[in-house]
Design a protein around this motif. Structure first.
Motif, PDB file in Angstrom:
ATOM      1  N   PHE A  59       0.951  -1.211   0.100  1.00 22.41           N
ATOM      2  CA  PHE A  59      -0.037   0.018  -0.016  1.00 22.41           C
ATOM      3  C   PHE A  59       0.709   1.394  -0.058  1.00 22.41           C
ATOM      4  CE2 PHE A  59      -2.342  -3.408   2.377  1.00 22.41           C
ATOM      5  CZ  PHE A  59      -3.447  -3.370   1.345  1.00 22.41           C
ATOM      6  N   SER A  60       0.433   2.124  -0.738  1.00 22.70           N
ATOM      7  CA  SER A  60       1.085   3.581  -0.723  1.00 22.70           C
ATOM      8  C   SER A  60       0.511   4.647   0.399  1.00 22.70           C
ATOM      9  CB  SER A  60       0.709   4.044  -2.111  1.00 22.70           C
ATOM     10  OG  SER A  60      -0.522   4.461  -2.152  1.00 22.70           O
ATOM     11  N   GLU A  61       1.305   5.631   0.443  1.00 29.06           N
ATOM     12  CA  GLU A  61       0.786   6.769   1.175  1.00 29.06           C
ATOM     13  C   GLU A  61      -0.873   7.241   0.933  1.00 29.06           C
ATOM     14  OE1 GLU A  61       3.210  10.074   1.415  1.00 29.06           O
ATOM     15  OE2 GLU A  61       5.107   8.805   1.946  1.00 29.06           O
ATOM     16  N   GLN A  62      -1.237   7.219  -0.489  1.00 28.50           N
ATOM     17  CA  GLN A  62      -2.390   7.334  -1.006  1.00 28.50           C
ATOM     18  C   GLN A  62      -3.567   6.501  -0.468  1.00 28.50           C
ATOM     19  OE1 GLN A  62       0.396   7.587  -2.696  1.00 28.50           O
ATOM     20  NE2 GLN A  62       0.656   9.872  -2.947  1.00 28.50           N
ATOM     21  N   ASP A  67      -4.159   7.024   3.195  1.00 30.05           N
ATOM     22  CA  ASP A  67      -5.030   8.488   3.419  1.00 30.05           C
ATOM     23  C   ASP A  67      -6.436   7.703   3.017  1.00 30.05           C
ATOM     24  OD1 ASP A  67      -5.305  11.048   4.263  1.00 30.05           O
ATOM     25  OD2 ASP A  67      -5.838  11.372   2.179  1.00 30.05           O
ATOM     26  N   ALA A  68      -6.540   7.265   2.009  1.00 30.81           N
ATOM     27  CA  ALA A  68      -7.849   7.058   1.236  1.00 30.81           C
ATOM     28  C   ALA A  68      -8.811   6.102   2.440  1.00 30.81           C
ATOM     29  CB  ALA A  68      -7.775   6.235  -0.133  1.00 30.81           C
ATOM     30  N   THR A  69      -7.917   4.917   2.798  1.00 23.63           N
ATOM     31  CA  THR A  69      -8.638   4.156   3.743  1.00 23.63           C
ATOM     32  C   THR A  69      -8.869   4.709   5.478  1.00 23.63           C
ATOM     33  OG1 THR A  69      -7.446   2.280   3.028  1.00 23.63           O
ATOM     34  CG2 THR A  69      -8.338   2.089   4.997  1.00 23.63           C
ATOM     35  N   ILE A  80       0.930   4.515   8.349  1.00 25.20           N
ATOM     36  CA  ILE A  80       1.195   3.703   7.316  1.00 25.20           C
ATOM     37  C   ILE A  80       0.203   2.418   7.314  1.00 25.20           C
ATOM     38  CG2 ILE A  80       2.859   2.453   8.890  1.00 25.20           C
ATOM     39  CD1 ILE A  80       4.749   1.881   6.569  1.00 25.20           C
ATOM     40  N   LYS A  81       0.042   2.075   6.096  1.00 21.14           N
ATOM     41  CA  LYS A  81      -0.876   0.900   6.058  1.00 21.14           C
ATOM     42  C   LYS A  81      -0.140  -0.262   5.489  1.00 21.14           C
ATOM     43  CE  LYS A  81      -5.238  -0.659   3.583  1.00 21.14           C
ATOM     44  NZ  LYS A  81      -6.176  -0.065   2.651  1.00 21.14           N
ATOM     45  N   VAL A  82      -0.497  -1.624   6.170  1.00 24.31           N
ATOM     46  CA  VAL A  82       0.412  -2.739   5.837  1.00 24.31           C
ATOM     47  C   VAL A  82      -0.712  -3.920   5.550  1.00 24.31           C
ATOM     48  CG1 VAL A  82       2.524  -1.907   6.859  1.00 24.31           C
ATOM     49  CG2 VAL A  82       1.109  -3.175   8.250  1.00 24.31           C
ATOM     50  N   PRO A  83      -0.319  -4.964   5.000  1.00 21.71           N
ATOM     51  CA  PRO A  83      -1.029  -6.341   5.056  1.00 21.71           C
ATOM     52  C   PRO A  83      -0.731  -6.996   6.242  1.00 21.71           C
ATOM     53  CG  PRO A  83       0.791  -6.333   3.624  1.00 21.71           C
ATOM     54  CD  PRO A  83       0.716  -4.927   3.880  1.00 21.71           C
TER      55      PRO A  83
END
Length: 440
Positions: free
Chosen positions: A260-263, A266-268, A294-297
């Motif tokens: 996942f990206s920074e975008q 933020d979207a999530t 930060i979003k991660v699996p």
């Protein structure tokens, strides 16, 4: 790569038994500190330029991890800069209180250590500071090749440096190059079965925010939702450590797990801006004060092959769990403690501290380590991964376990379950057990 043609770095030339640690995270630095206590030579190869990078993530430390860190001389420093978690509050989706718990205070009284949250960066910095010989900690050393020889192991890093030792500890996380080396050694069929053990069903945004009005220091909030959940904890000065767990559209296999990206992050996050955390605080209130996120699996895996030849795995490289119960880092610390106990036993009983054990002797050491850890790790991993699903109310059984069982059995039973999980946690058997550690 031919071992006869290699020119070794000065740090690799030694007549003593030497351990090459790949990865300078919680597991790697625990190994460094433990080996230093044991009088065993080592170096740490860390791919990043800094041993305490700003990753925007937090970490919870339980009594089991704190006891080992106490033996290693780090706990006093941790307690000076952290605030223990006291009150636990479980919320429904609308933010209303479902259940109040004082589990953390009770556990602290039983075990002598209070559960605490801090930034991963701060914990790593405190561990780094405690290492007696910083020359053994080598940043910017991304491993390129691992080669096992008849009497040792050789690592070449991407900058062309070469290091020789007797064994390798893979503390290099979920994308472990040491694990890849082991999988290459066990054969294609076995390796494929192992790789398939890793899946990801949930994602998580790890966030840190400035103090939020309505969230008090020492509080731990969990919000049960359908297909998602919040975990919000506080630290020193009211800083807020938060997690947004979300079930992904499917369960991904090892070779298709998304990044996942920074975008994406933020979207999530913005999907949940109006969602209640407490009756008075929304997720938007927390996100508006965000320092980092930060979003991660959330990969889940427990491998069968913990070692091969002269290489052995610890932490996320071999047992990766979801973070809802805060046991990932603690499990890495526990695994390192058992591994170093067994290694020191081998060296002491066979008087090998200045000689070099055979591969067979190391294999026997690694087998004892895995045997002692596997059952406990499997239990904790199952508990962690189930908790993720229960807090997201994934299915009927999960809803019952999350919403109704705690009300039926009461907090005393939940305390007993936590005590059972923490009791019997390993520690360094060659270092005096801390006096404050009240339970075996």
């Amino acid at each position: 790569m031919s071992s006869s043609s290699l020119s070794f770095s000065s740090s690799s030339s030694s007549s003593n038994f030497k351990v090459l640690i790949v990865g300078g995270g919680v597991g790697g630095l625990t190994a460094a500190l433990s080996l230093a206590k044991a009088g065993i030579d080592y170096i740490v190869l860390e791919g990043r330029p800094d041993f305490a990078p700003t990753l925007g993530a937090s970490i919870g430390i339980h009594a089991s991890g704190l006891r080992v860190l106490d033996q290693l001389g780090v706990v006093d420093s941790i307690e000076k800069v952290t605030e223990p978690v006291g009150k636990g509050i479980i919320h429904r989706k609308d933010g209303s209180e479902h259940l109040k718990l004082n589990i953390f205070e009770q556990i602290g009284a039983i075990f002598g250590y209070k559960f605490t949250f801090t930034t991963r960066q701060l914990l790593l910095q405190l561990m780094y500071d405690a290492v007696p010989d910083k020359s053994k900690l080598l940043p910017n050393k991304k491993v390129k090749v691992i080669q096992e020889t008849k009497d040792g192991v050789i690592i070449e890093t991407t900058d062309g440096a070469v290091y020789k030792g007797d064994m390798v500890i893979g503390a290099d996380g979920v994308h472990s190059i040491v694990r890849d080396h082991i999988f290459n050694a066990i054969g294609e069929e076995k390796a494929l079965k192992e790789k398939k053990r890793m899946t990801a069903t949930y994602s998580c945004i790890y966030g840190i925010s400035d103090p939020v009005p309505g969230i008090q220091t020492g509080e731990n909030h969990v919000v049960f939702r359908n297909g998602s959940s919040f975990l919000v904890a506080t630290g020193k000065g009211g800083i807020v450590y938060w997690f947004l767990f979300e079930k992904m559209e499917k369960t991904y296999q090892y070779n298709e797990i998304p990044r996942f990206s920074e975008q994406d992050t933020d979207a999530t996050a913005r999907k949940y801006m109006d969602s209640q955390v407490t009756g008075k605080v929304t997720f938007g209130d927390i996100y508006a004060r965000c320092q980092s996120a930060i979003k991660v699996p959330l990969e889940e895996a427990l491998y069968k092959h913990w070692h091969h030849g002269r290489c052995v795995l610890v932490g996320d490289s071999v047992h990766k769990m979801t973070p809802n119960v805060g046991q990932g880092g603690n499990s890495a610390i526990e695994s390192v403690a058992v591994l170093i106990n067994e290694l020191k036993h081998t060296l002491d009983t066979q008087q090998l501290s200045t000689r070099h054990p055979t591969e067979q002797q190391l294999t026997a050491t690694f087998e004892r380590y895995q045997k002692k850890r596997e059952k406990r790790v499997k239990s904790i991993l199952k508990f962690a991964n189930n908790t993720t699903r229960q807090q997201a109310l994934e299915g009927p059984v999960d809803k019952f376990m999350a919403l109704y069982l705690p009300k039926i059995v009461g907090s005393s039973v939940l305390v007993k379950l936590m005590v059972k999980q923490l009791t019997g946690s390993p520690y360094l058997d060659f270092v005096d057990k801390p006096k404050r550690s009240l339970v075996k």
